[in-house]
Design a protein around this motif. Structure first.
Motif, PDB file in Angstrom:
ATOM      1  N   ALA A  41      -3.699  -9.348   5.866  1.00  0.00           N
ATOM      2  CA  ALA A  41      -4.549 -10.220   6.269  1.00  0.00           C
ATOM      3  C   ALA A  41      -4.358 -11.750   5.736  1.00  0.00           C
ATOM      4  CB  ALA A  41      -5.949 -10.218   6.022  1.00  0.00           C
ATOM      5  N   PHE A  42      -4.109 -12.653   6.562  1.00  0.00           N
ATOM      6  CA  PHE A  42      -3.767 -13.913   6.059  1.00  0.00           C
ATOM      7  C   PHE A  42      -4.913 -15.051   6.175  1.00  0.00           C
ATOM      8  CE2 PHE A  42      -0.139 -11.760   7.130  1.00  0.00           C
ATOM      9  CZ  PHE A  42       0.827 -12.099   6.139  1.00  0.00           C
ATOM     10  N   GLY A  43      -5.216 -15.906   5.351  1.00  0.00           N
ATOM     11  CA  GLY A  43      -5.976 -16.962   5.562  1.00  0.00           C
ATOM     12  C   GLY A  43      -5.362 -18.287   5.627  1.00  0.00           C
ATOM     13  N   ARG A  44      -5.953 -19.592   5.231  1.00  0.00           N
ATOM     14  CA  ARG A  44      -5.341 -20.922   5.238  1.00  0.00           C
ATOM     15  C   ARG A  44      -4.874 -20.834   3.855  1.00  0.00           C
ATOM     16  NH1 ARG A  44      -9.796 -24.741   6.992  1.00  0.00           N
ATOM     17  NH2 ARG A  44     -10.849 -23.543   5.546  1.00  0.00           N
ATOM     18  N   ARG A  45      -5.554 -20.198   2.924  1.00  0.00           N
ATOM     19  CA  ARG A  45      -5.077 -20.456   1.500  1.00  0.00           C
ATOM     20  C   ARG A  45      -4.479 -19.411   0.761  1.00  0.00           C
ATOM     21  NH1 ARG A  45     -10.511 -23.097  -0.362  1.00  0.00           N
ATOM     22  NH2 ARG A  45     -10.670 -24.303   1.712  1.00  0.00           N
ATOM     23  N   CYS A  46      -4.506 -18.137   1.353  1.00  0.00           N
ATOM     24  CA  CYS A  46      -4.093 -16.884   0.574  1.00  0.00           C
ATOM     25  C   CYS A  46      -4.056 -15.746   1.845  1.00  0.00           C
ATOM     26  CB  CYS A  46      -5.107 -16.488  -0.327  1.00  0.00           C
ATOM     27  SG  CYS A  46      -6.586 -15.732   0.179  1.00  0.00           S
ATOM     28  N   TRP A  47      -3.161 -14.844   1.147  1.00  0.00           N
ATOM     29  CA  TRP A  47      -3.122 -13.682   1.764  1.00  0.00           C
ATOM     30  C   TRP A  47      -3.389 -12.413   1.062  1.00  0.00           C
ATOM     31  CZ3 TRP A  47       0.479 -10.520  -0.447  1.00  0.00           C
ATOM     32  CH2 TRP A  47       1.314 -11.105  -1.322  1.00  0.00           C
ATOM     33  N   ILE A  48      -3.584 -11.206   1.583  1.00  0.00           N
ATOM     34  CA  ILE A  48      -3.780  -9.947   0.762  1.00  0.00           C
ATOM     35  C   ILE A  48      -3.006  -8.745   1.505  1.00  0.00           C
ATOM     36  CG2 ILE A  48      -5.884 -10.830  -0.274  1.00  0.00           C
ATOM     37  CD1 ILE A  48      -7.341  -8.982   1.878  1.00  0.00           C
ATOM     38  N   GLN A  49      -2.626  -7.880   0.780  1.00  0.00           N
ATOM     39  CA  GLN A  49      -2.272  -6.422   1.252  1.00  0.00           C
ATOM     40  C   GLN A  49      -3.364  -5.522   0.709  1.00  0.00           C
ATOM     41  OE1 GLN A  49       1.625  -5.485   0.147  1.00  0.00           O
ATOM     42  NE2 GLN A  49       2.534  -6.382   1.858  1.00  0.00           N
ATOM     43  N   TYR A  50      -3.759  -4.570   1.794  1.00  0.00           N
ATOM     44  CA  TYR A  50      -4.963  -3.710   1.291  1.00  0.00           C
ATOM     45  C   TYR A  50      -4.750  -2.572   1.992  1.00  0.00           C
ATOM     46  CZ  TYR A  50      -6.744  -5.052   5.933  1.00  0.00           C
ATOM     47  OH  TYR A  50      -7.127  -5.309   6.893  1.00  0.00           O
ATOM     48  N   MET A  51      -5.443  -1.624   1.640  1.00  0.00           N
ATOM     49  CA  MET A  51      -5.471  -0.030   2.152  1.00  0.00           C
ATOM     50  C   MET A  51      -6.935   0.099   2.419  1.00  0.00           C
ATOM     51  SD  MET A  51      -2.907   1.938  -0.328  1.00  0.00           S
ATOM     52  CE  MET A  51      -4.154   2.630  -1.267  1.00  0.00           C
ATOM     53  N   PRO A  52      -7.322   0.378   3.537  1.00  0.00           N
ATOM     54  CA  PRO A  52      -8.775   0.558   3.971  1.00  0.00           C
ATOM     55  C   PRO A  52      -9.164   2.118   3.565  1.00  0.00           C
ATOM     56  CG  PRO A  52      -7.369   0.157   6.054  1.00  0.00           C
ATOM     57  CD  PRO A  52      -6.534   0.230   4.900  1.00  0.00           C
ATOM     58  N   HIS A  53     -10.231   2.226   3.176  1.00  0.00           N
ATOM     59  CA  HIS A  53     -10.826   3.406   2.783  1.00  0.00           C
ATOM     60  C   HIS A  53     -12.215   3.582   3.430  1.00  0.00           C
ATOM     61  CE1 HIS A  53      -7.887   4.679  -0.219  1.00  0.00           C
ATOM     62  NE2 HIS A  53      -8.037   3.250  -0.736  1.00  0.00           N
ATOM     63  N   ALA A  54     -12.861   4.613   3.507  1.00  0.00           N
ATOM     64  CA  ALA A  54     -14.043   4.701   3.931  1.00  0.00           C
ATOM     65  C   ALA A  54     -15.151   3.805   3.598  1.00  0.00           C
ATOM     66  CB  ALA A  54     -14.849   5.920   3.628  1.00  0.00           C
ATOM     67  N   GLY A  55     -15.397   2.761   4.517  1.00  0.00           N
ATOM     68  CA  GLY A  55     -16.426   1.688   4.099  1.00  0.00           C
ATOM     69  C   GLY A  55     -15.972   0.600   3.072  1.00  0.00           C
ATOM     70  N   ALA A  56     -14.703   0.596   2.438  1.00  0.00           N
ATOM     71  CA  ALA A  56     -14.226  -0.302   1.585  1.00  0.00           C
ATOM     72  C   ALA A  56     -12.756  -0.784   1.987  1.00  0.00           C
ATOM     73  CB  ALA A  56     -14.504   0.258   0.247  1.00  0.00           C
ATOM     74  N   ILE A  57     -12.414  -1.507   1.149  1.00  0.00           N
ATOM     75  CA  ILE A  57     -10.672  -1.854   1.024  1.00  0.00           C
ATOM     76  C   ILE A  57     -10.461  -1.836  -0.255  1.00  0.00           C
ATOM     77  CG2 ILE A  57     -10.614  -2.913   3.308  1.00  0.00           C
ATOM     78  CD1 ILE A  57     -10.581  -5.667   1.529  1.00  0.00           C
ATOM     79  N   GLU A  58      -9.109  -1.184  -0.601  1.00  0.00           N
ATOM     80  CA  GLU A  58      -8.458  -1.388  -1.953  1.00  0.00           C
ATOM     81  C   GLU A  58      -7.446  -2.551  -1.732  1.00  0.00           C
ATOM     82  OE1 GLU A  58      -5.606   1.130  -4.743  1.00  0.00           O
ATOM     83  OE2 GLU A  58      -6.754   2.204  -3.315  1.00  0.00           O
ATOM     84  N   VAL A  59      -7.486  -3.556  -2.660  1.00  0.00           N
ATOM     85  CA  VAL A  59      -6.793  -4.800  -2.642  1.00  0.00           C
ATOM     86  C   VAL A  59      -5.428  -4.242  -3.288  1.00  0.00           C
ATOM     87  CG1 VAL A  59      -5.994  -7.005  -3.215  1.00  0.00           C
ATOM     88  CG2 VAL A  59      -8.456  -6.437  -2.054  1.00  0.00           C
TER      89      VAL A  59
END
Length: 51
Positions: free
Chosen positions: A26-44
């Motif tokens: 996911a990319f924003g104007r100021r930062c980006w993240i790589q994450y793994m979706p889990h049941a109801g949460a994300i792991e960055v």
């Protein structure tokens, strides 16, 4: 991060072809993240600042 948390699978899949783990980016104007979706949460996995 809030956008990724609300709908984690809406972002592009960024995993290697041989990987079994689901990794999204996911990319924003100021930062980006790589994450793994889990049941109801994300792991960055990685975060960085643009510019």
């Amino acid at each position: 991060m809030e956008v990724a948390r609300m709908d984690p699978r809406a972002r592009p899949d960024a995993r290697d072809p041989a990987s079994v783990k689901e990794i999204r980016e996911a990319f924003g104007r100021r930062c980006w993240i790589q994450y793994m979706p889990h049941a109801g949460a994300i792991e960055v996995r990685d975060i960085g600042w643009a510019g």
